[in-house]
Design a protein around this motif. Structure first.
Motif, PDB file in Angstrom:
ATOM      1  N   HIS A 145      31.674  -0.269  19.977  1.00 18.49           N
ATOM      2  CA  HIS A 145      31.930   0.785  18.997  1.00 18.49           C
ATOM      3  C   HIS A 145      31.078   0.505  17.761  1.00 18.49           C
ATOM      4  O   HIS A 145      31.083  -0.621  17.232  1.00 18.49           O
ATOM      5  CB  HIS A 145      33.402   0.825  18.594  1.00 18.49           C
ATOM      6  CG  HIS A 145      34.337   1.248  19.691  1.00 18.49           C
ATOM      7  ND1 HIS A 145      33.917   1.984  20.785  1.00 18.49           N
ATOM      8  CD2 HIS A 145      35.679   1.057  19.844  1.00 18.49           C
ATOM      9  CE1 HIS A 145      34.961   2.218  21.574  1.00 18.49           C
ATOM     10  NE2 HIS A 145      36.031   1.665  21.037  1.00 18.49           N
ATOM     11  N   ASN A 147      31.339   1.778  14.645  1.00 19.09           N
ATOM     12  CA  ASN A 147      32.154   1.625  13.442  1.00 19.09           C
ATOM     13  C   ASN A 147      33.502   1.006  13.759  1.00 19.09           C
ATOM     14  O   ASN A 147      33.991   1.094  14.892  1.00 19.09           O
ATOM     15  CB  ASN A 147      32.380   2.986  12.778  1.00 19.09           C
ATOM     16  CG  ASN A 147      31.141   3.488  12.058  1.00 19.09           C
ATOM     17  OD1 ASN A 147      30.602   2.812  11.179  1.00 19.09           O
ATOM     18  ND2 ASN A 147      30.679   4.679  12.429  1.00 19.09           N
ATOM     19  N   ARG A 149      37.717   0.816  12.741  1.00 22.93           N
ATOM     20  CA  ARG A 149      38.722   1.876  12.703  1.00 22.93           C
ATOM     21  C   ARG A 149      38.610   2.691  11.411  1.00 22.93           C
ATOM     22  O   ARG A 149      38.675   3.928  11.425  1.00 22.93           O
ATOM     23  CB  ARG A 149      40.110   1.261  12.849  1.00 22.93           C
ATOM     24  CG  ARG A 149      41.213   2.255  13.148  1.00 22.93           C
ATOM     25  CD  ARG A 149      42.519   1.506  13.392  1.00 22.93           C
ATOM     26  NE  ARG A 149      42.442   0.647  14.571  1.00 22.93           N
ATOM     27  CZ  ARG A 149      43.186  -0.432  14.762  1.00 22.93           C
ATOM     28  NH1 ARG A 149      44.056  -0.808  13.827  1.00 22.93           N
ATOM     29  NH2 ARG A 149      43.056  -1.147  15.871  1.00 22.93           N
ATOM     30  N   ARG A 152      35.583   5.018  11.540  1.00 19.06           N
ATOM     31  CA  ARG A 152      35.757   6.234  12.345  1.00 19.06           C
ATOM     32  C   ARG A 152      36.594   7.269  11.605  1.00 19.06           C
ATOM     33  O   ARG A 152      36.414   8.471  11.789  1.00 19.06           O
ATOM     34  CB  ARG A 152      36.379   5.896  13.703  1.00 19.06           C
ATOM     35  CG  ARG A 152      35.449   5.124  14.618  1.00 19.06           C
ATOM     36  CD  ARG A 152      35.907   5.195  16.063  1.00 19.06           C
ATOM     37  NE  ARG A 152      37.246   4.676  16.255  1.00 19.06           N
ATOM     38  CZ  ARG A 152      37.553   3.394  16.416  1.00 19.06           C
ATOM     39  NH1 ARG A 152      36.592   2.474  16.367  1.00 19.06           N
ATOM     40  NH2 ARG A 152      38.809   3.004  16.613  1.00 19.06           N
ATOM     41  N   LYS A 153      37.515   6.795  10.770  1.00 19.62           N
ATOM     42  CA  LYS A 153      38.256   7.752   9.950  1.00 19.62           C
ATOM     43  C   LYS A 153      37.313   8.447   8.978  1.00 19.62           C
ATOM     44  O   LYS A 153      37.447   9.638   8.696  1.00 19.62           O
ATOM     45  CB  LYS A 153      39.372   7.031   9.193  1.00 19.62           C
ATOM     46  CG  LYS A 153      40.542   6.618  10.072  1.00 19.62           C
ATOM     47  CD  LYS A 153      41.644   5.967   9.239  1.00 19.62           C
ATOM     48  CE  LYS A 153      42.833   5.578  10.118  1.00 19.62           C
ATOM     49  NZ  LYS A 153      43.910   4.923   9.305  1.00 19.62           N
ATOM     50  N   THR A 155      34.007   8.972   9.453  1.00 14.00           N
ATOM     51  CA  THR A 155      33.111   9.899  10.170  1.00 14.00           C
ATOM     52  C   THR A 155      33.863  11.053  10.793  1.00 14.00           C
ATOM     53  O   THR A 155      33.269  12.081  11.116  1.00 14.00           O
ATOM     54  CB  THR A 155      32.333   9.163  11.272  1.00 14.00           C
ATOM     55  OG1 THR A 155      33.261   8.680  12.275  1.00 14.00           O
ATOM     56  CG2 THR A 155      31.542   7.986  10.710  1.00 14.00           C
ATOM     57  N   LEU A 157      35.130  10.978  13.746  1.00 16.45           N
ATOM     58  CA  LEU A 157      34.847  10.962  15.182  1.00 16.45           C
ATOM     59  C   LEU A 157      35.782   9.983  15.889  1.00 16.45           C
ATOM     60  O   LEU A 157      36.242   9.004  15.296  1.00 16.45           O
ATOM     61  CB  LEU A 157      33.389  10.563  15.432  1.00 16.45           C
ATOM     62  CG  LEU A 157      32.328  11.450  14.787  1.00 16.45           C
ATOM     63  CD1 LEU A 157      30.932  10.871  15.025  1.00 16.45           C
ATOM     64  CD2 LEU A 157      32.407  12.886  15.313  1.00 16.45           C
ATOM     65  N   THR A 158      36.038  10.225  17.166  1.00 14.93           N
ATOM     66  CA  THR A 158      36.864   9.318  17.969  1.00 14.93           C
ATOM     67  C   THR A 158      35.999   8.269  18.652  1.00 14.93           C
ATOM     68  O   THR A 158      34.775   8.412  18.757  1.00 14.93           O
ATOM     69  CB  THR A 158      37.654  10.076  19.051  1.00 14.93           C
ATOM     70  OG1 THR A 158      36.740  10.495  20.086  1.00 14.93           O
ATOM     71  CG2 THR A 158      38.363  11.288  18.473  1.00 14.93           C
ATOM     72  N   ALA A 159      36.649   7.216  19.167  1.00 18.79           N
ATOM     73  CA  ALA A 159      35.921   6.159  19.879  1.00 18.79           C
ATOM     74  C   ALA A 159      35.341   6.651  21.189  1.00 18.79           C
ATOM     75  O   ALA A 159      34.462   5.996  21.767  1.00 18.79           O
ATOM     76  CB  ALA A 159      36.852   4.971  20.121  1.00 18.79           C
ATOM     77  N   ASP A 161      33.644   9.439  21.497  1.00 18.40           N
ATOM     78  CA  ASP A 161      32.414  10.151  21.172  1.00 18.40           C
ATOM     79  C   ASP A 161      31.214   9.224  21.344  1.00 18.40           C
ATOM     80  O   ASP A 161      31.205   8.087  20.854  1.00 18.40           O
ATOM     81  CB  ASP A 161      32.489  10.668  19.735  1.00 18.40           C
ATOM     82  CG  ASP A 161      31.420  11.708  19.420  1.00 18.40           C
ATOM     83  OD1 ASP A 161      30.244  11.456  19.722  1.00 18.40           O
ATOM     84  OD2 ASP A 161      31.783  12.758  18.857  1.00 18.40           O
ATOM     85  N   GLU A 164      29.738   7.311  18.422  1.00 15.74           N
ATOM     86  CA  GLU A 164      30.456   6.159  17.875  1.00 15.74           C
ATOM     87  C   GLU A 164      30.284   4.906  18.732  1.00 15.74           C
ATOM     88  O   GLU A 164      31.032   3.938  18.578  1.00 15.74           O
ATOM     89  CB  GLU A 164      31.950   6.477  17.736  1.00 15.74           C
ATOM     90  CG  GLU A 164      32.284   7.309  16.514  1.00 15.74           C
ATOM     91  CD  GLU A 164      32.112   6.538  15.195  1.00 15.74           C
ATOM     92  OE1 GLU A 164      32.018   5.300  15.237  1.00 15.74           O
ATOM     93  OE2 GLU A 164      32.064   7.192  14.143  1.00 15.74           O
ATOM     94  N   ASN A 165      29.292   4.909  19.619  1.00 17.47           N
ATOM     95  CA  ASN A 165      29.059   3.756  20.494  1.00 17.47           C
ATOM     96  C   ASN A 165      27.585   3.390  20.490  1.00 17.47           C
ATOM     97  O   ASN A 165      26.706   4.270  20.565  1.00 17.47           O
ATOM     98  CB  ASN A 165      29.523   4.077  21.915  1.00 17.47           C
ATOM     99  CG  ASN A 165      31.033   4.212  22.004  1.00 17.47           C
ATOM    100  OD1 ASN A 165      31.743   3.241  22.191  1.00 17.47           O
ATOM    101  ND2 ASN A 165      31.536   5.445  21.859  1.00 17.47           N
TER     102      ASN A 165
END
Length: 607
Positions: A145, A147, A149, A152-153, A155, A157-159, A161, A164-165
């Motif tokens: 990942h 970012n 936790r 991600r809040k 951005t 975006l979820t993990a 996406d 985000e990887n």
């Protein structure tokens, strides 16, 4: 995506490799409840885990970006100043690692499944963020990942996406590990939500990459020797998550459903498409009898790296609710596939007998006689042992072992070919060929087993080794010929013909079969074919009998089964010829060894 006895991969390690490997499961190996074990880890890691305070992309993070050998080192991974992504390994492996990818969504029973297998088979791994054993390393892809936790809040975006990887780093490091190099792999701390400083990972014999995206990125996917996708339809996923989250987290059913629906768009966009590129898919659906019973499918893509199994016939097992097993061909996202489906549950009061019936009905399972039944009965009290969950997971586990052994054997054979002296030295010369991707060896082995039964007793893996050795010898393959060309009626019908050809500068005789025989008139047409063959050392009618025994196996209607059976009988002929030679050469061999103090390559093969 890409067997000598001495290099056999233990069943226990193979079973772990196929499991949906959950980090929490490794923390509870010694009888500790996973929730308790995770709490201990939280106490340890909380003191060491410090947030980077960075978000990618941002001006602050971009100012700290480094690049090493074309690999961008995002500062959100908490690199120290002296770290580089790839470094030399401390020790050299005999062979490059076998790379397994296991793709699955979170909350799909990974921890339960893994604890069940580890507890029954006693696989040795060291608990920790990354589970490492003498033979196998398991890497959770959440570590890639980009970012943490908090990031991600920021951005939004979820993990799940792809943005985000860090797929570029993931692909480069999987490639480096496969090449025998070590890497500094990022760490995503599930307890704190932070990115901790990367850890050094050495290459291991088997490396399992599990998580949301092991098959998503082309660079990472190209390094896999086997790609496995766990496909759980929403109805089953909801039932499982309700059972877990209501009991363990105190959620309501509405909260569980809301969580699934919130993740669904990204899951559909970034995780679920991977199943089209997997070699094998384990799919969970509601049973035809309704939940909580399951219908579990083993979807085997034809021509993939997964060595297929087949059923001799469909089975119905009595009980309440009872179970059915069947096999059929299907289309899987444009690729032909063979599906093994188990619906319902076996009778646990008659478990061993029913498992034996199933095992005897499976073809292509490279295992000791009774090994599947024994592995399943050891796990009788574990979840899933009564349905296709445990059965087909165990099958996949044994196939992971087979993939490992086949790849290791190929590498050992390649090394032998490089070390073998040429014929100019006067020594025996071993010519090496390898059936590459999509090898039909498992089906050939199934047919060989009918003719070389004494070789298969107690040591099934030795049969593959013998088959390889016999086919790879530089001696002549005992040829067959056709009395005349044949045309067999049917839809589409088939033709058999013989002709001479040039094969890379060597003269060759070719037997060619085009089309398919009439399966409704199979025995008569096979008799006609057999009577037309010269040079087949076999009892009258033996060829036809061997083919009809495997009538339901893939390829039995065309040249696949027909010519595999011919090769199988020729393997037997070579074996019998060599065995006969062995007796006559015994005295001379002992004299030669006494004089020279060593054995020749031919002596070793005939020993």
């Amino acid at each position: 995506m890409t067997k000598s006895r001495s290099v056999l991969f233990p069943v226990s390690a193979a079973l772990v490799a196929v499991a949906l490997l959950g980090r929490a499961a490794f923390l509870g190996l010694n009888g500790t409840r996973p929730q308790q074990a995770r709490a201990h880890t939280r106490l340890r890691s909380a003191a060491e885990s410090i947030p980077t305070g960075l978000v990618w992309p941002s001006e602050e993070a971009e100012a700290k970006l480094r690049e090493v050998d074309g690999i961008k080192l995002y500062p959100t991974h908490a690199w120290t100043d002296d770290m580089v992504p790839v470094v030399p390994a401390k020790a050299e492996l005999d062979n490059s690692p076998v790379i397994i990818g296991v793709a699955a969504d979170s909350g799909c029973g990974k921890s339960t499944f893994l604890r069940r297998i580890l507890g029954a088979l006693g696989t040795e791994v060291t608990p920790g963020h990354t589970a490492i054993g003498d033979m196998m390393t398991v890497i959770c892809l959440d570590d890639y990942h980009t970012n943490d936790r908090a990031g991600r809040k920021a951005t939004g975006l979820t993990a799940l996406d792809a943005k985000e990887n860090d797929f570029a780093l993931m692909g480069a490091q999987i490639e480096a590990l496969k090449q025998g190099k070590a890497v500094y792999k990022p760490i995503y701390n599930h307890d704190t939500g932070n990115k901790d400083p990367p850890e050094l990972i050495e290459p291991n014999k088997v490396m399992v990459f599990e998580g949301l995206h092991p098959i998503y990125d082309e660079k990472a996917r190209s390094q896999l020797d086997l790609g496995i996708y766990i496909d759980i339809v929403n109805d089953v996923k909801f039932a499982w998550k309700v059972q877990r989250d209501v009991a363990e987290r105190g959620w309501t059913e509405e909260q569980v459903r809301g969580d699934i629906e919130k993740r669904l768009p990204d899951f559909s966009a970034y995780v679920d498409p991977q199943k089209a590129n997997a070699d094998v898919i384990l799919r969970y659906e509601p049973s035809d009898q309704g939940l909580p019973y399951l219908k579990v499918k083993l979807i085997q893509k034809k021509g993939s790296q997964f060595p297929p199994i087949t059923l001799k016939e469909d089975l119905t097992l009595p009980g309440s609710p009872g179970a059915t097993l069947k096999m059929y061909d299907d289309d899987w996202f444009g690729s032909p596939a063979t599906v093994i489906e188990m619906d319902g549950e076996i009778d646990m009061d008659n478990m061993e007998a029913q498992l034996q019936e199933i095992e005897e009905n499976i073809e292509g399972l490279v295992a000791k006689n009774g090994e599947l039944t024994e592995a399943m009965t050891k796990l009788k009290s574990s979840p899933g042992s009564q349905n296709g969950t445990g059965l087909l997971q165990t099958v996949i586990a044994m196939k992971v072992r087979e993939v490992y052994e086949n790849l290791t054997t190929k590498k050992e054979v390649d090394k032998t070919s490089k070390k073998t002296p040429s014929t100019e030295t006067g020594e025996e010369h071993l010519r090496i060929f390898y059936c590459g991707e999509g090898s039909p060896l498992p089906m050939i082995i199934a047919r060989v087993q009918q003719h070389v039964k004494l070789l298969y007793h107690d040591h099934p893996h030795d049969l593959l080794l013998l088959l390889l050795l016999l086919l790879l010898l530089g001696s002549q393959f005992p040829p067959i010929t056709l009395k005349e060309d044949l045309t067999l009626p049917g839809s589409p019908g088939a033709t058999l013909k013989m002709y001479d050809d040039d094969w890379f500068g060597s003269p060759a005789t070719v037997i060619e079969m085009d089309g398919e025989i009439d399966m409704d008139n199979m025995e008569a047409q096979l008799n006609e074919v057999e009577e037309n063959i010269e040079g087949l050392v076999a009892k009258n009618g033996e060829f036809t009998e061997a083919m009809t025994k495997l009538k339901s196996s893939p390829g039995s209607q065309n040249g696949t089964g027909l010519l595999q059976t011919l090769i199988a009988m020729k393997v037997r002929e070579v074996y019998e010829n060599l065995t006969a030679k062995k007796t006559s050469h015994e005295t001379g061999k002992k004299t030669h060894q006494a004089e020279t103090g060593k054995e020749t390559l031919k002596d070793l093969l005939l020993r």
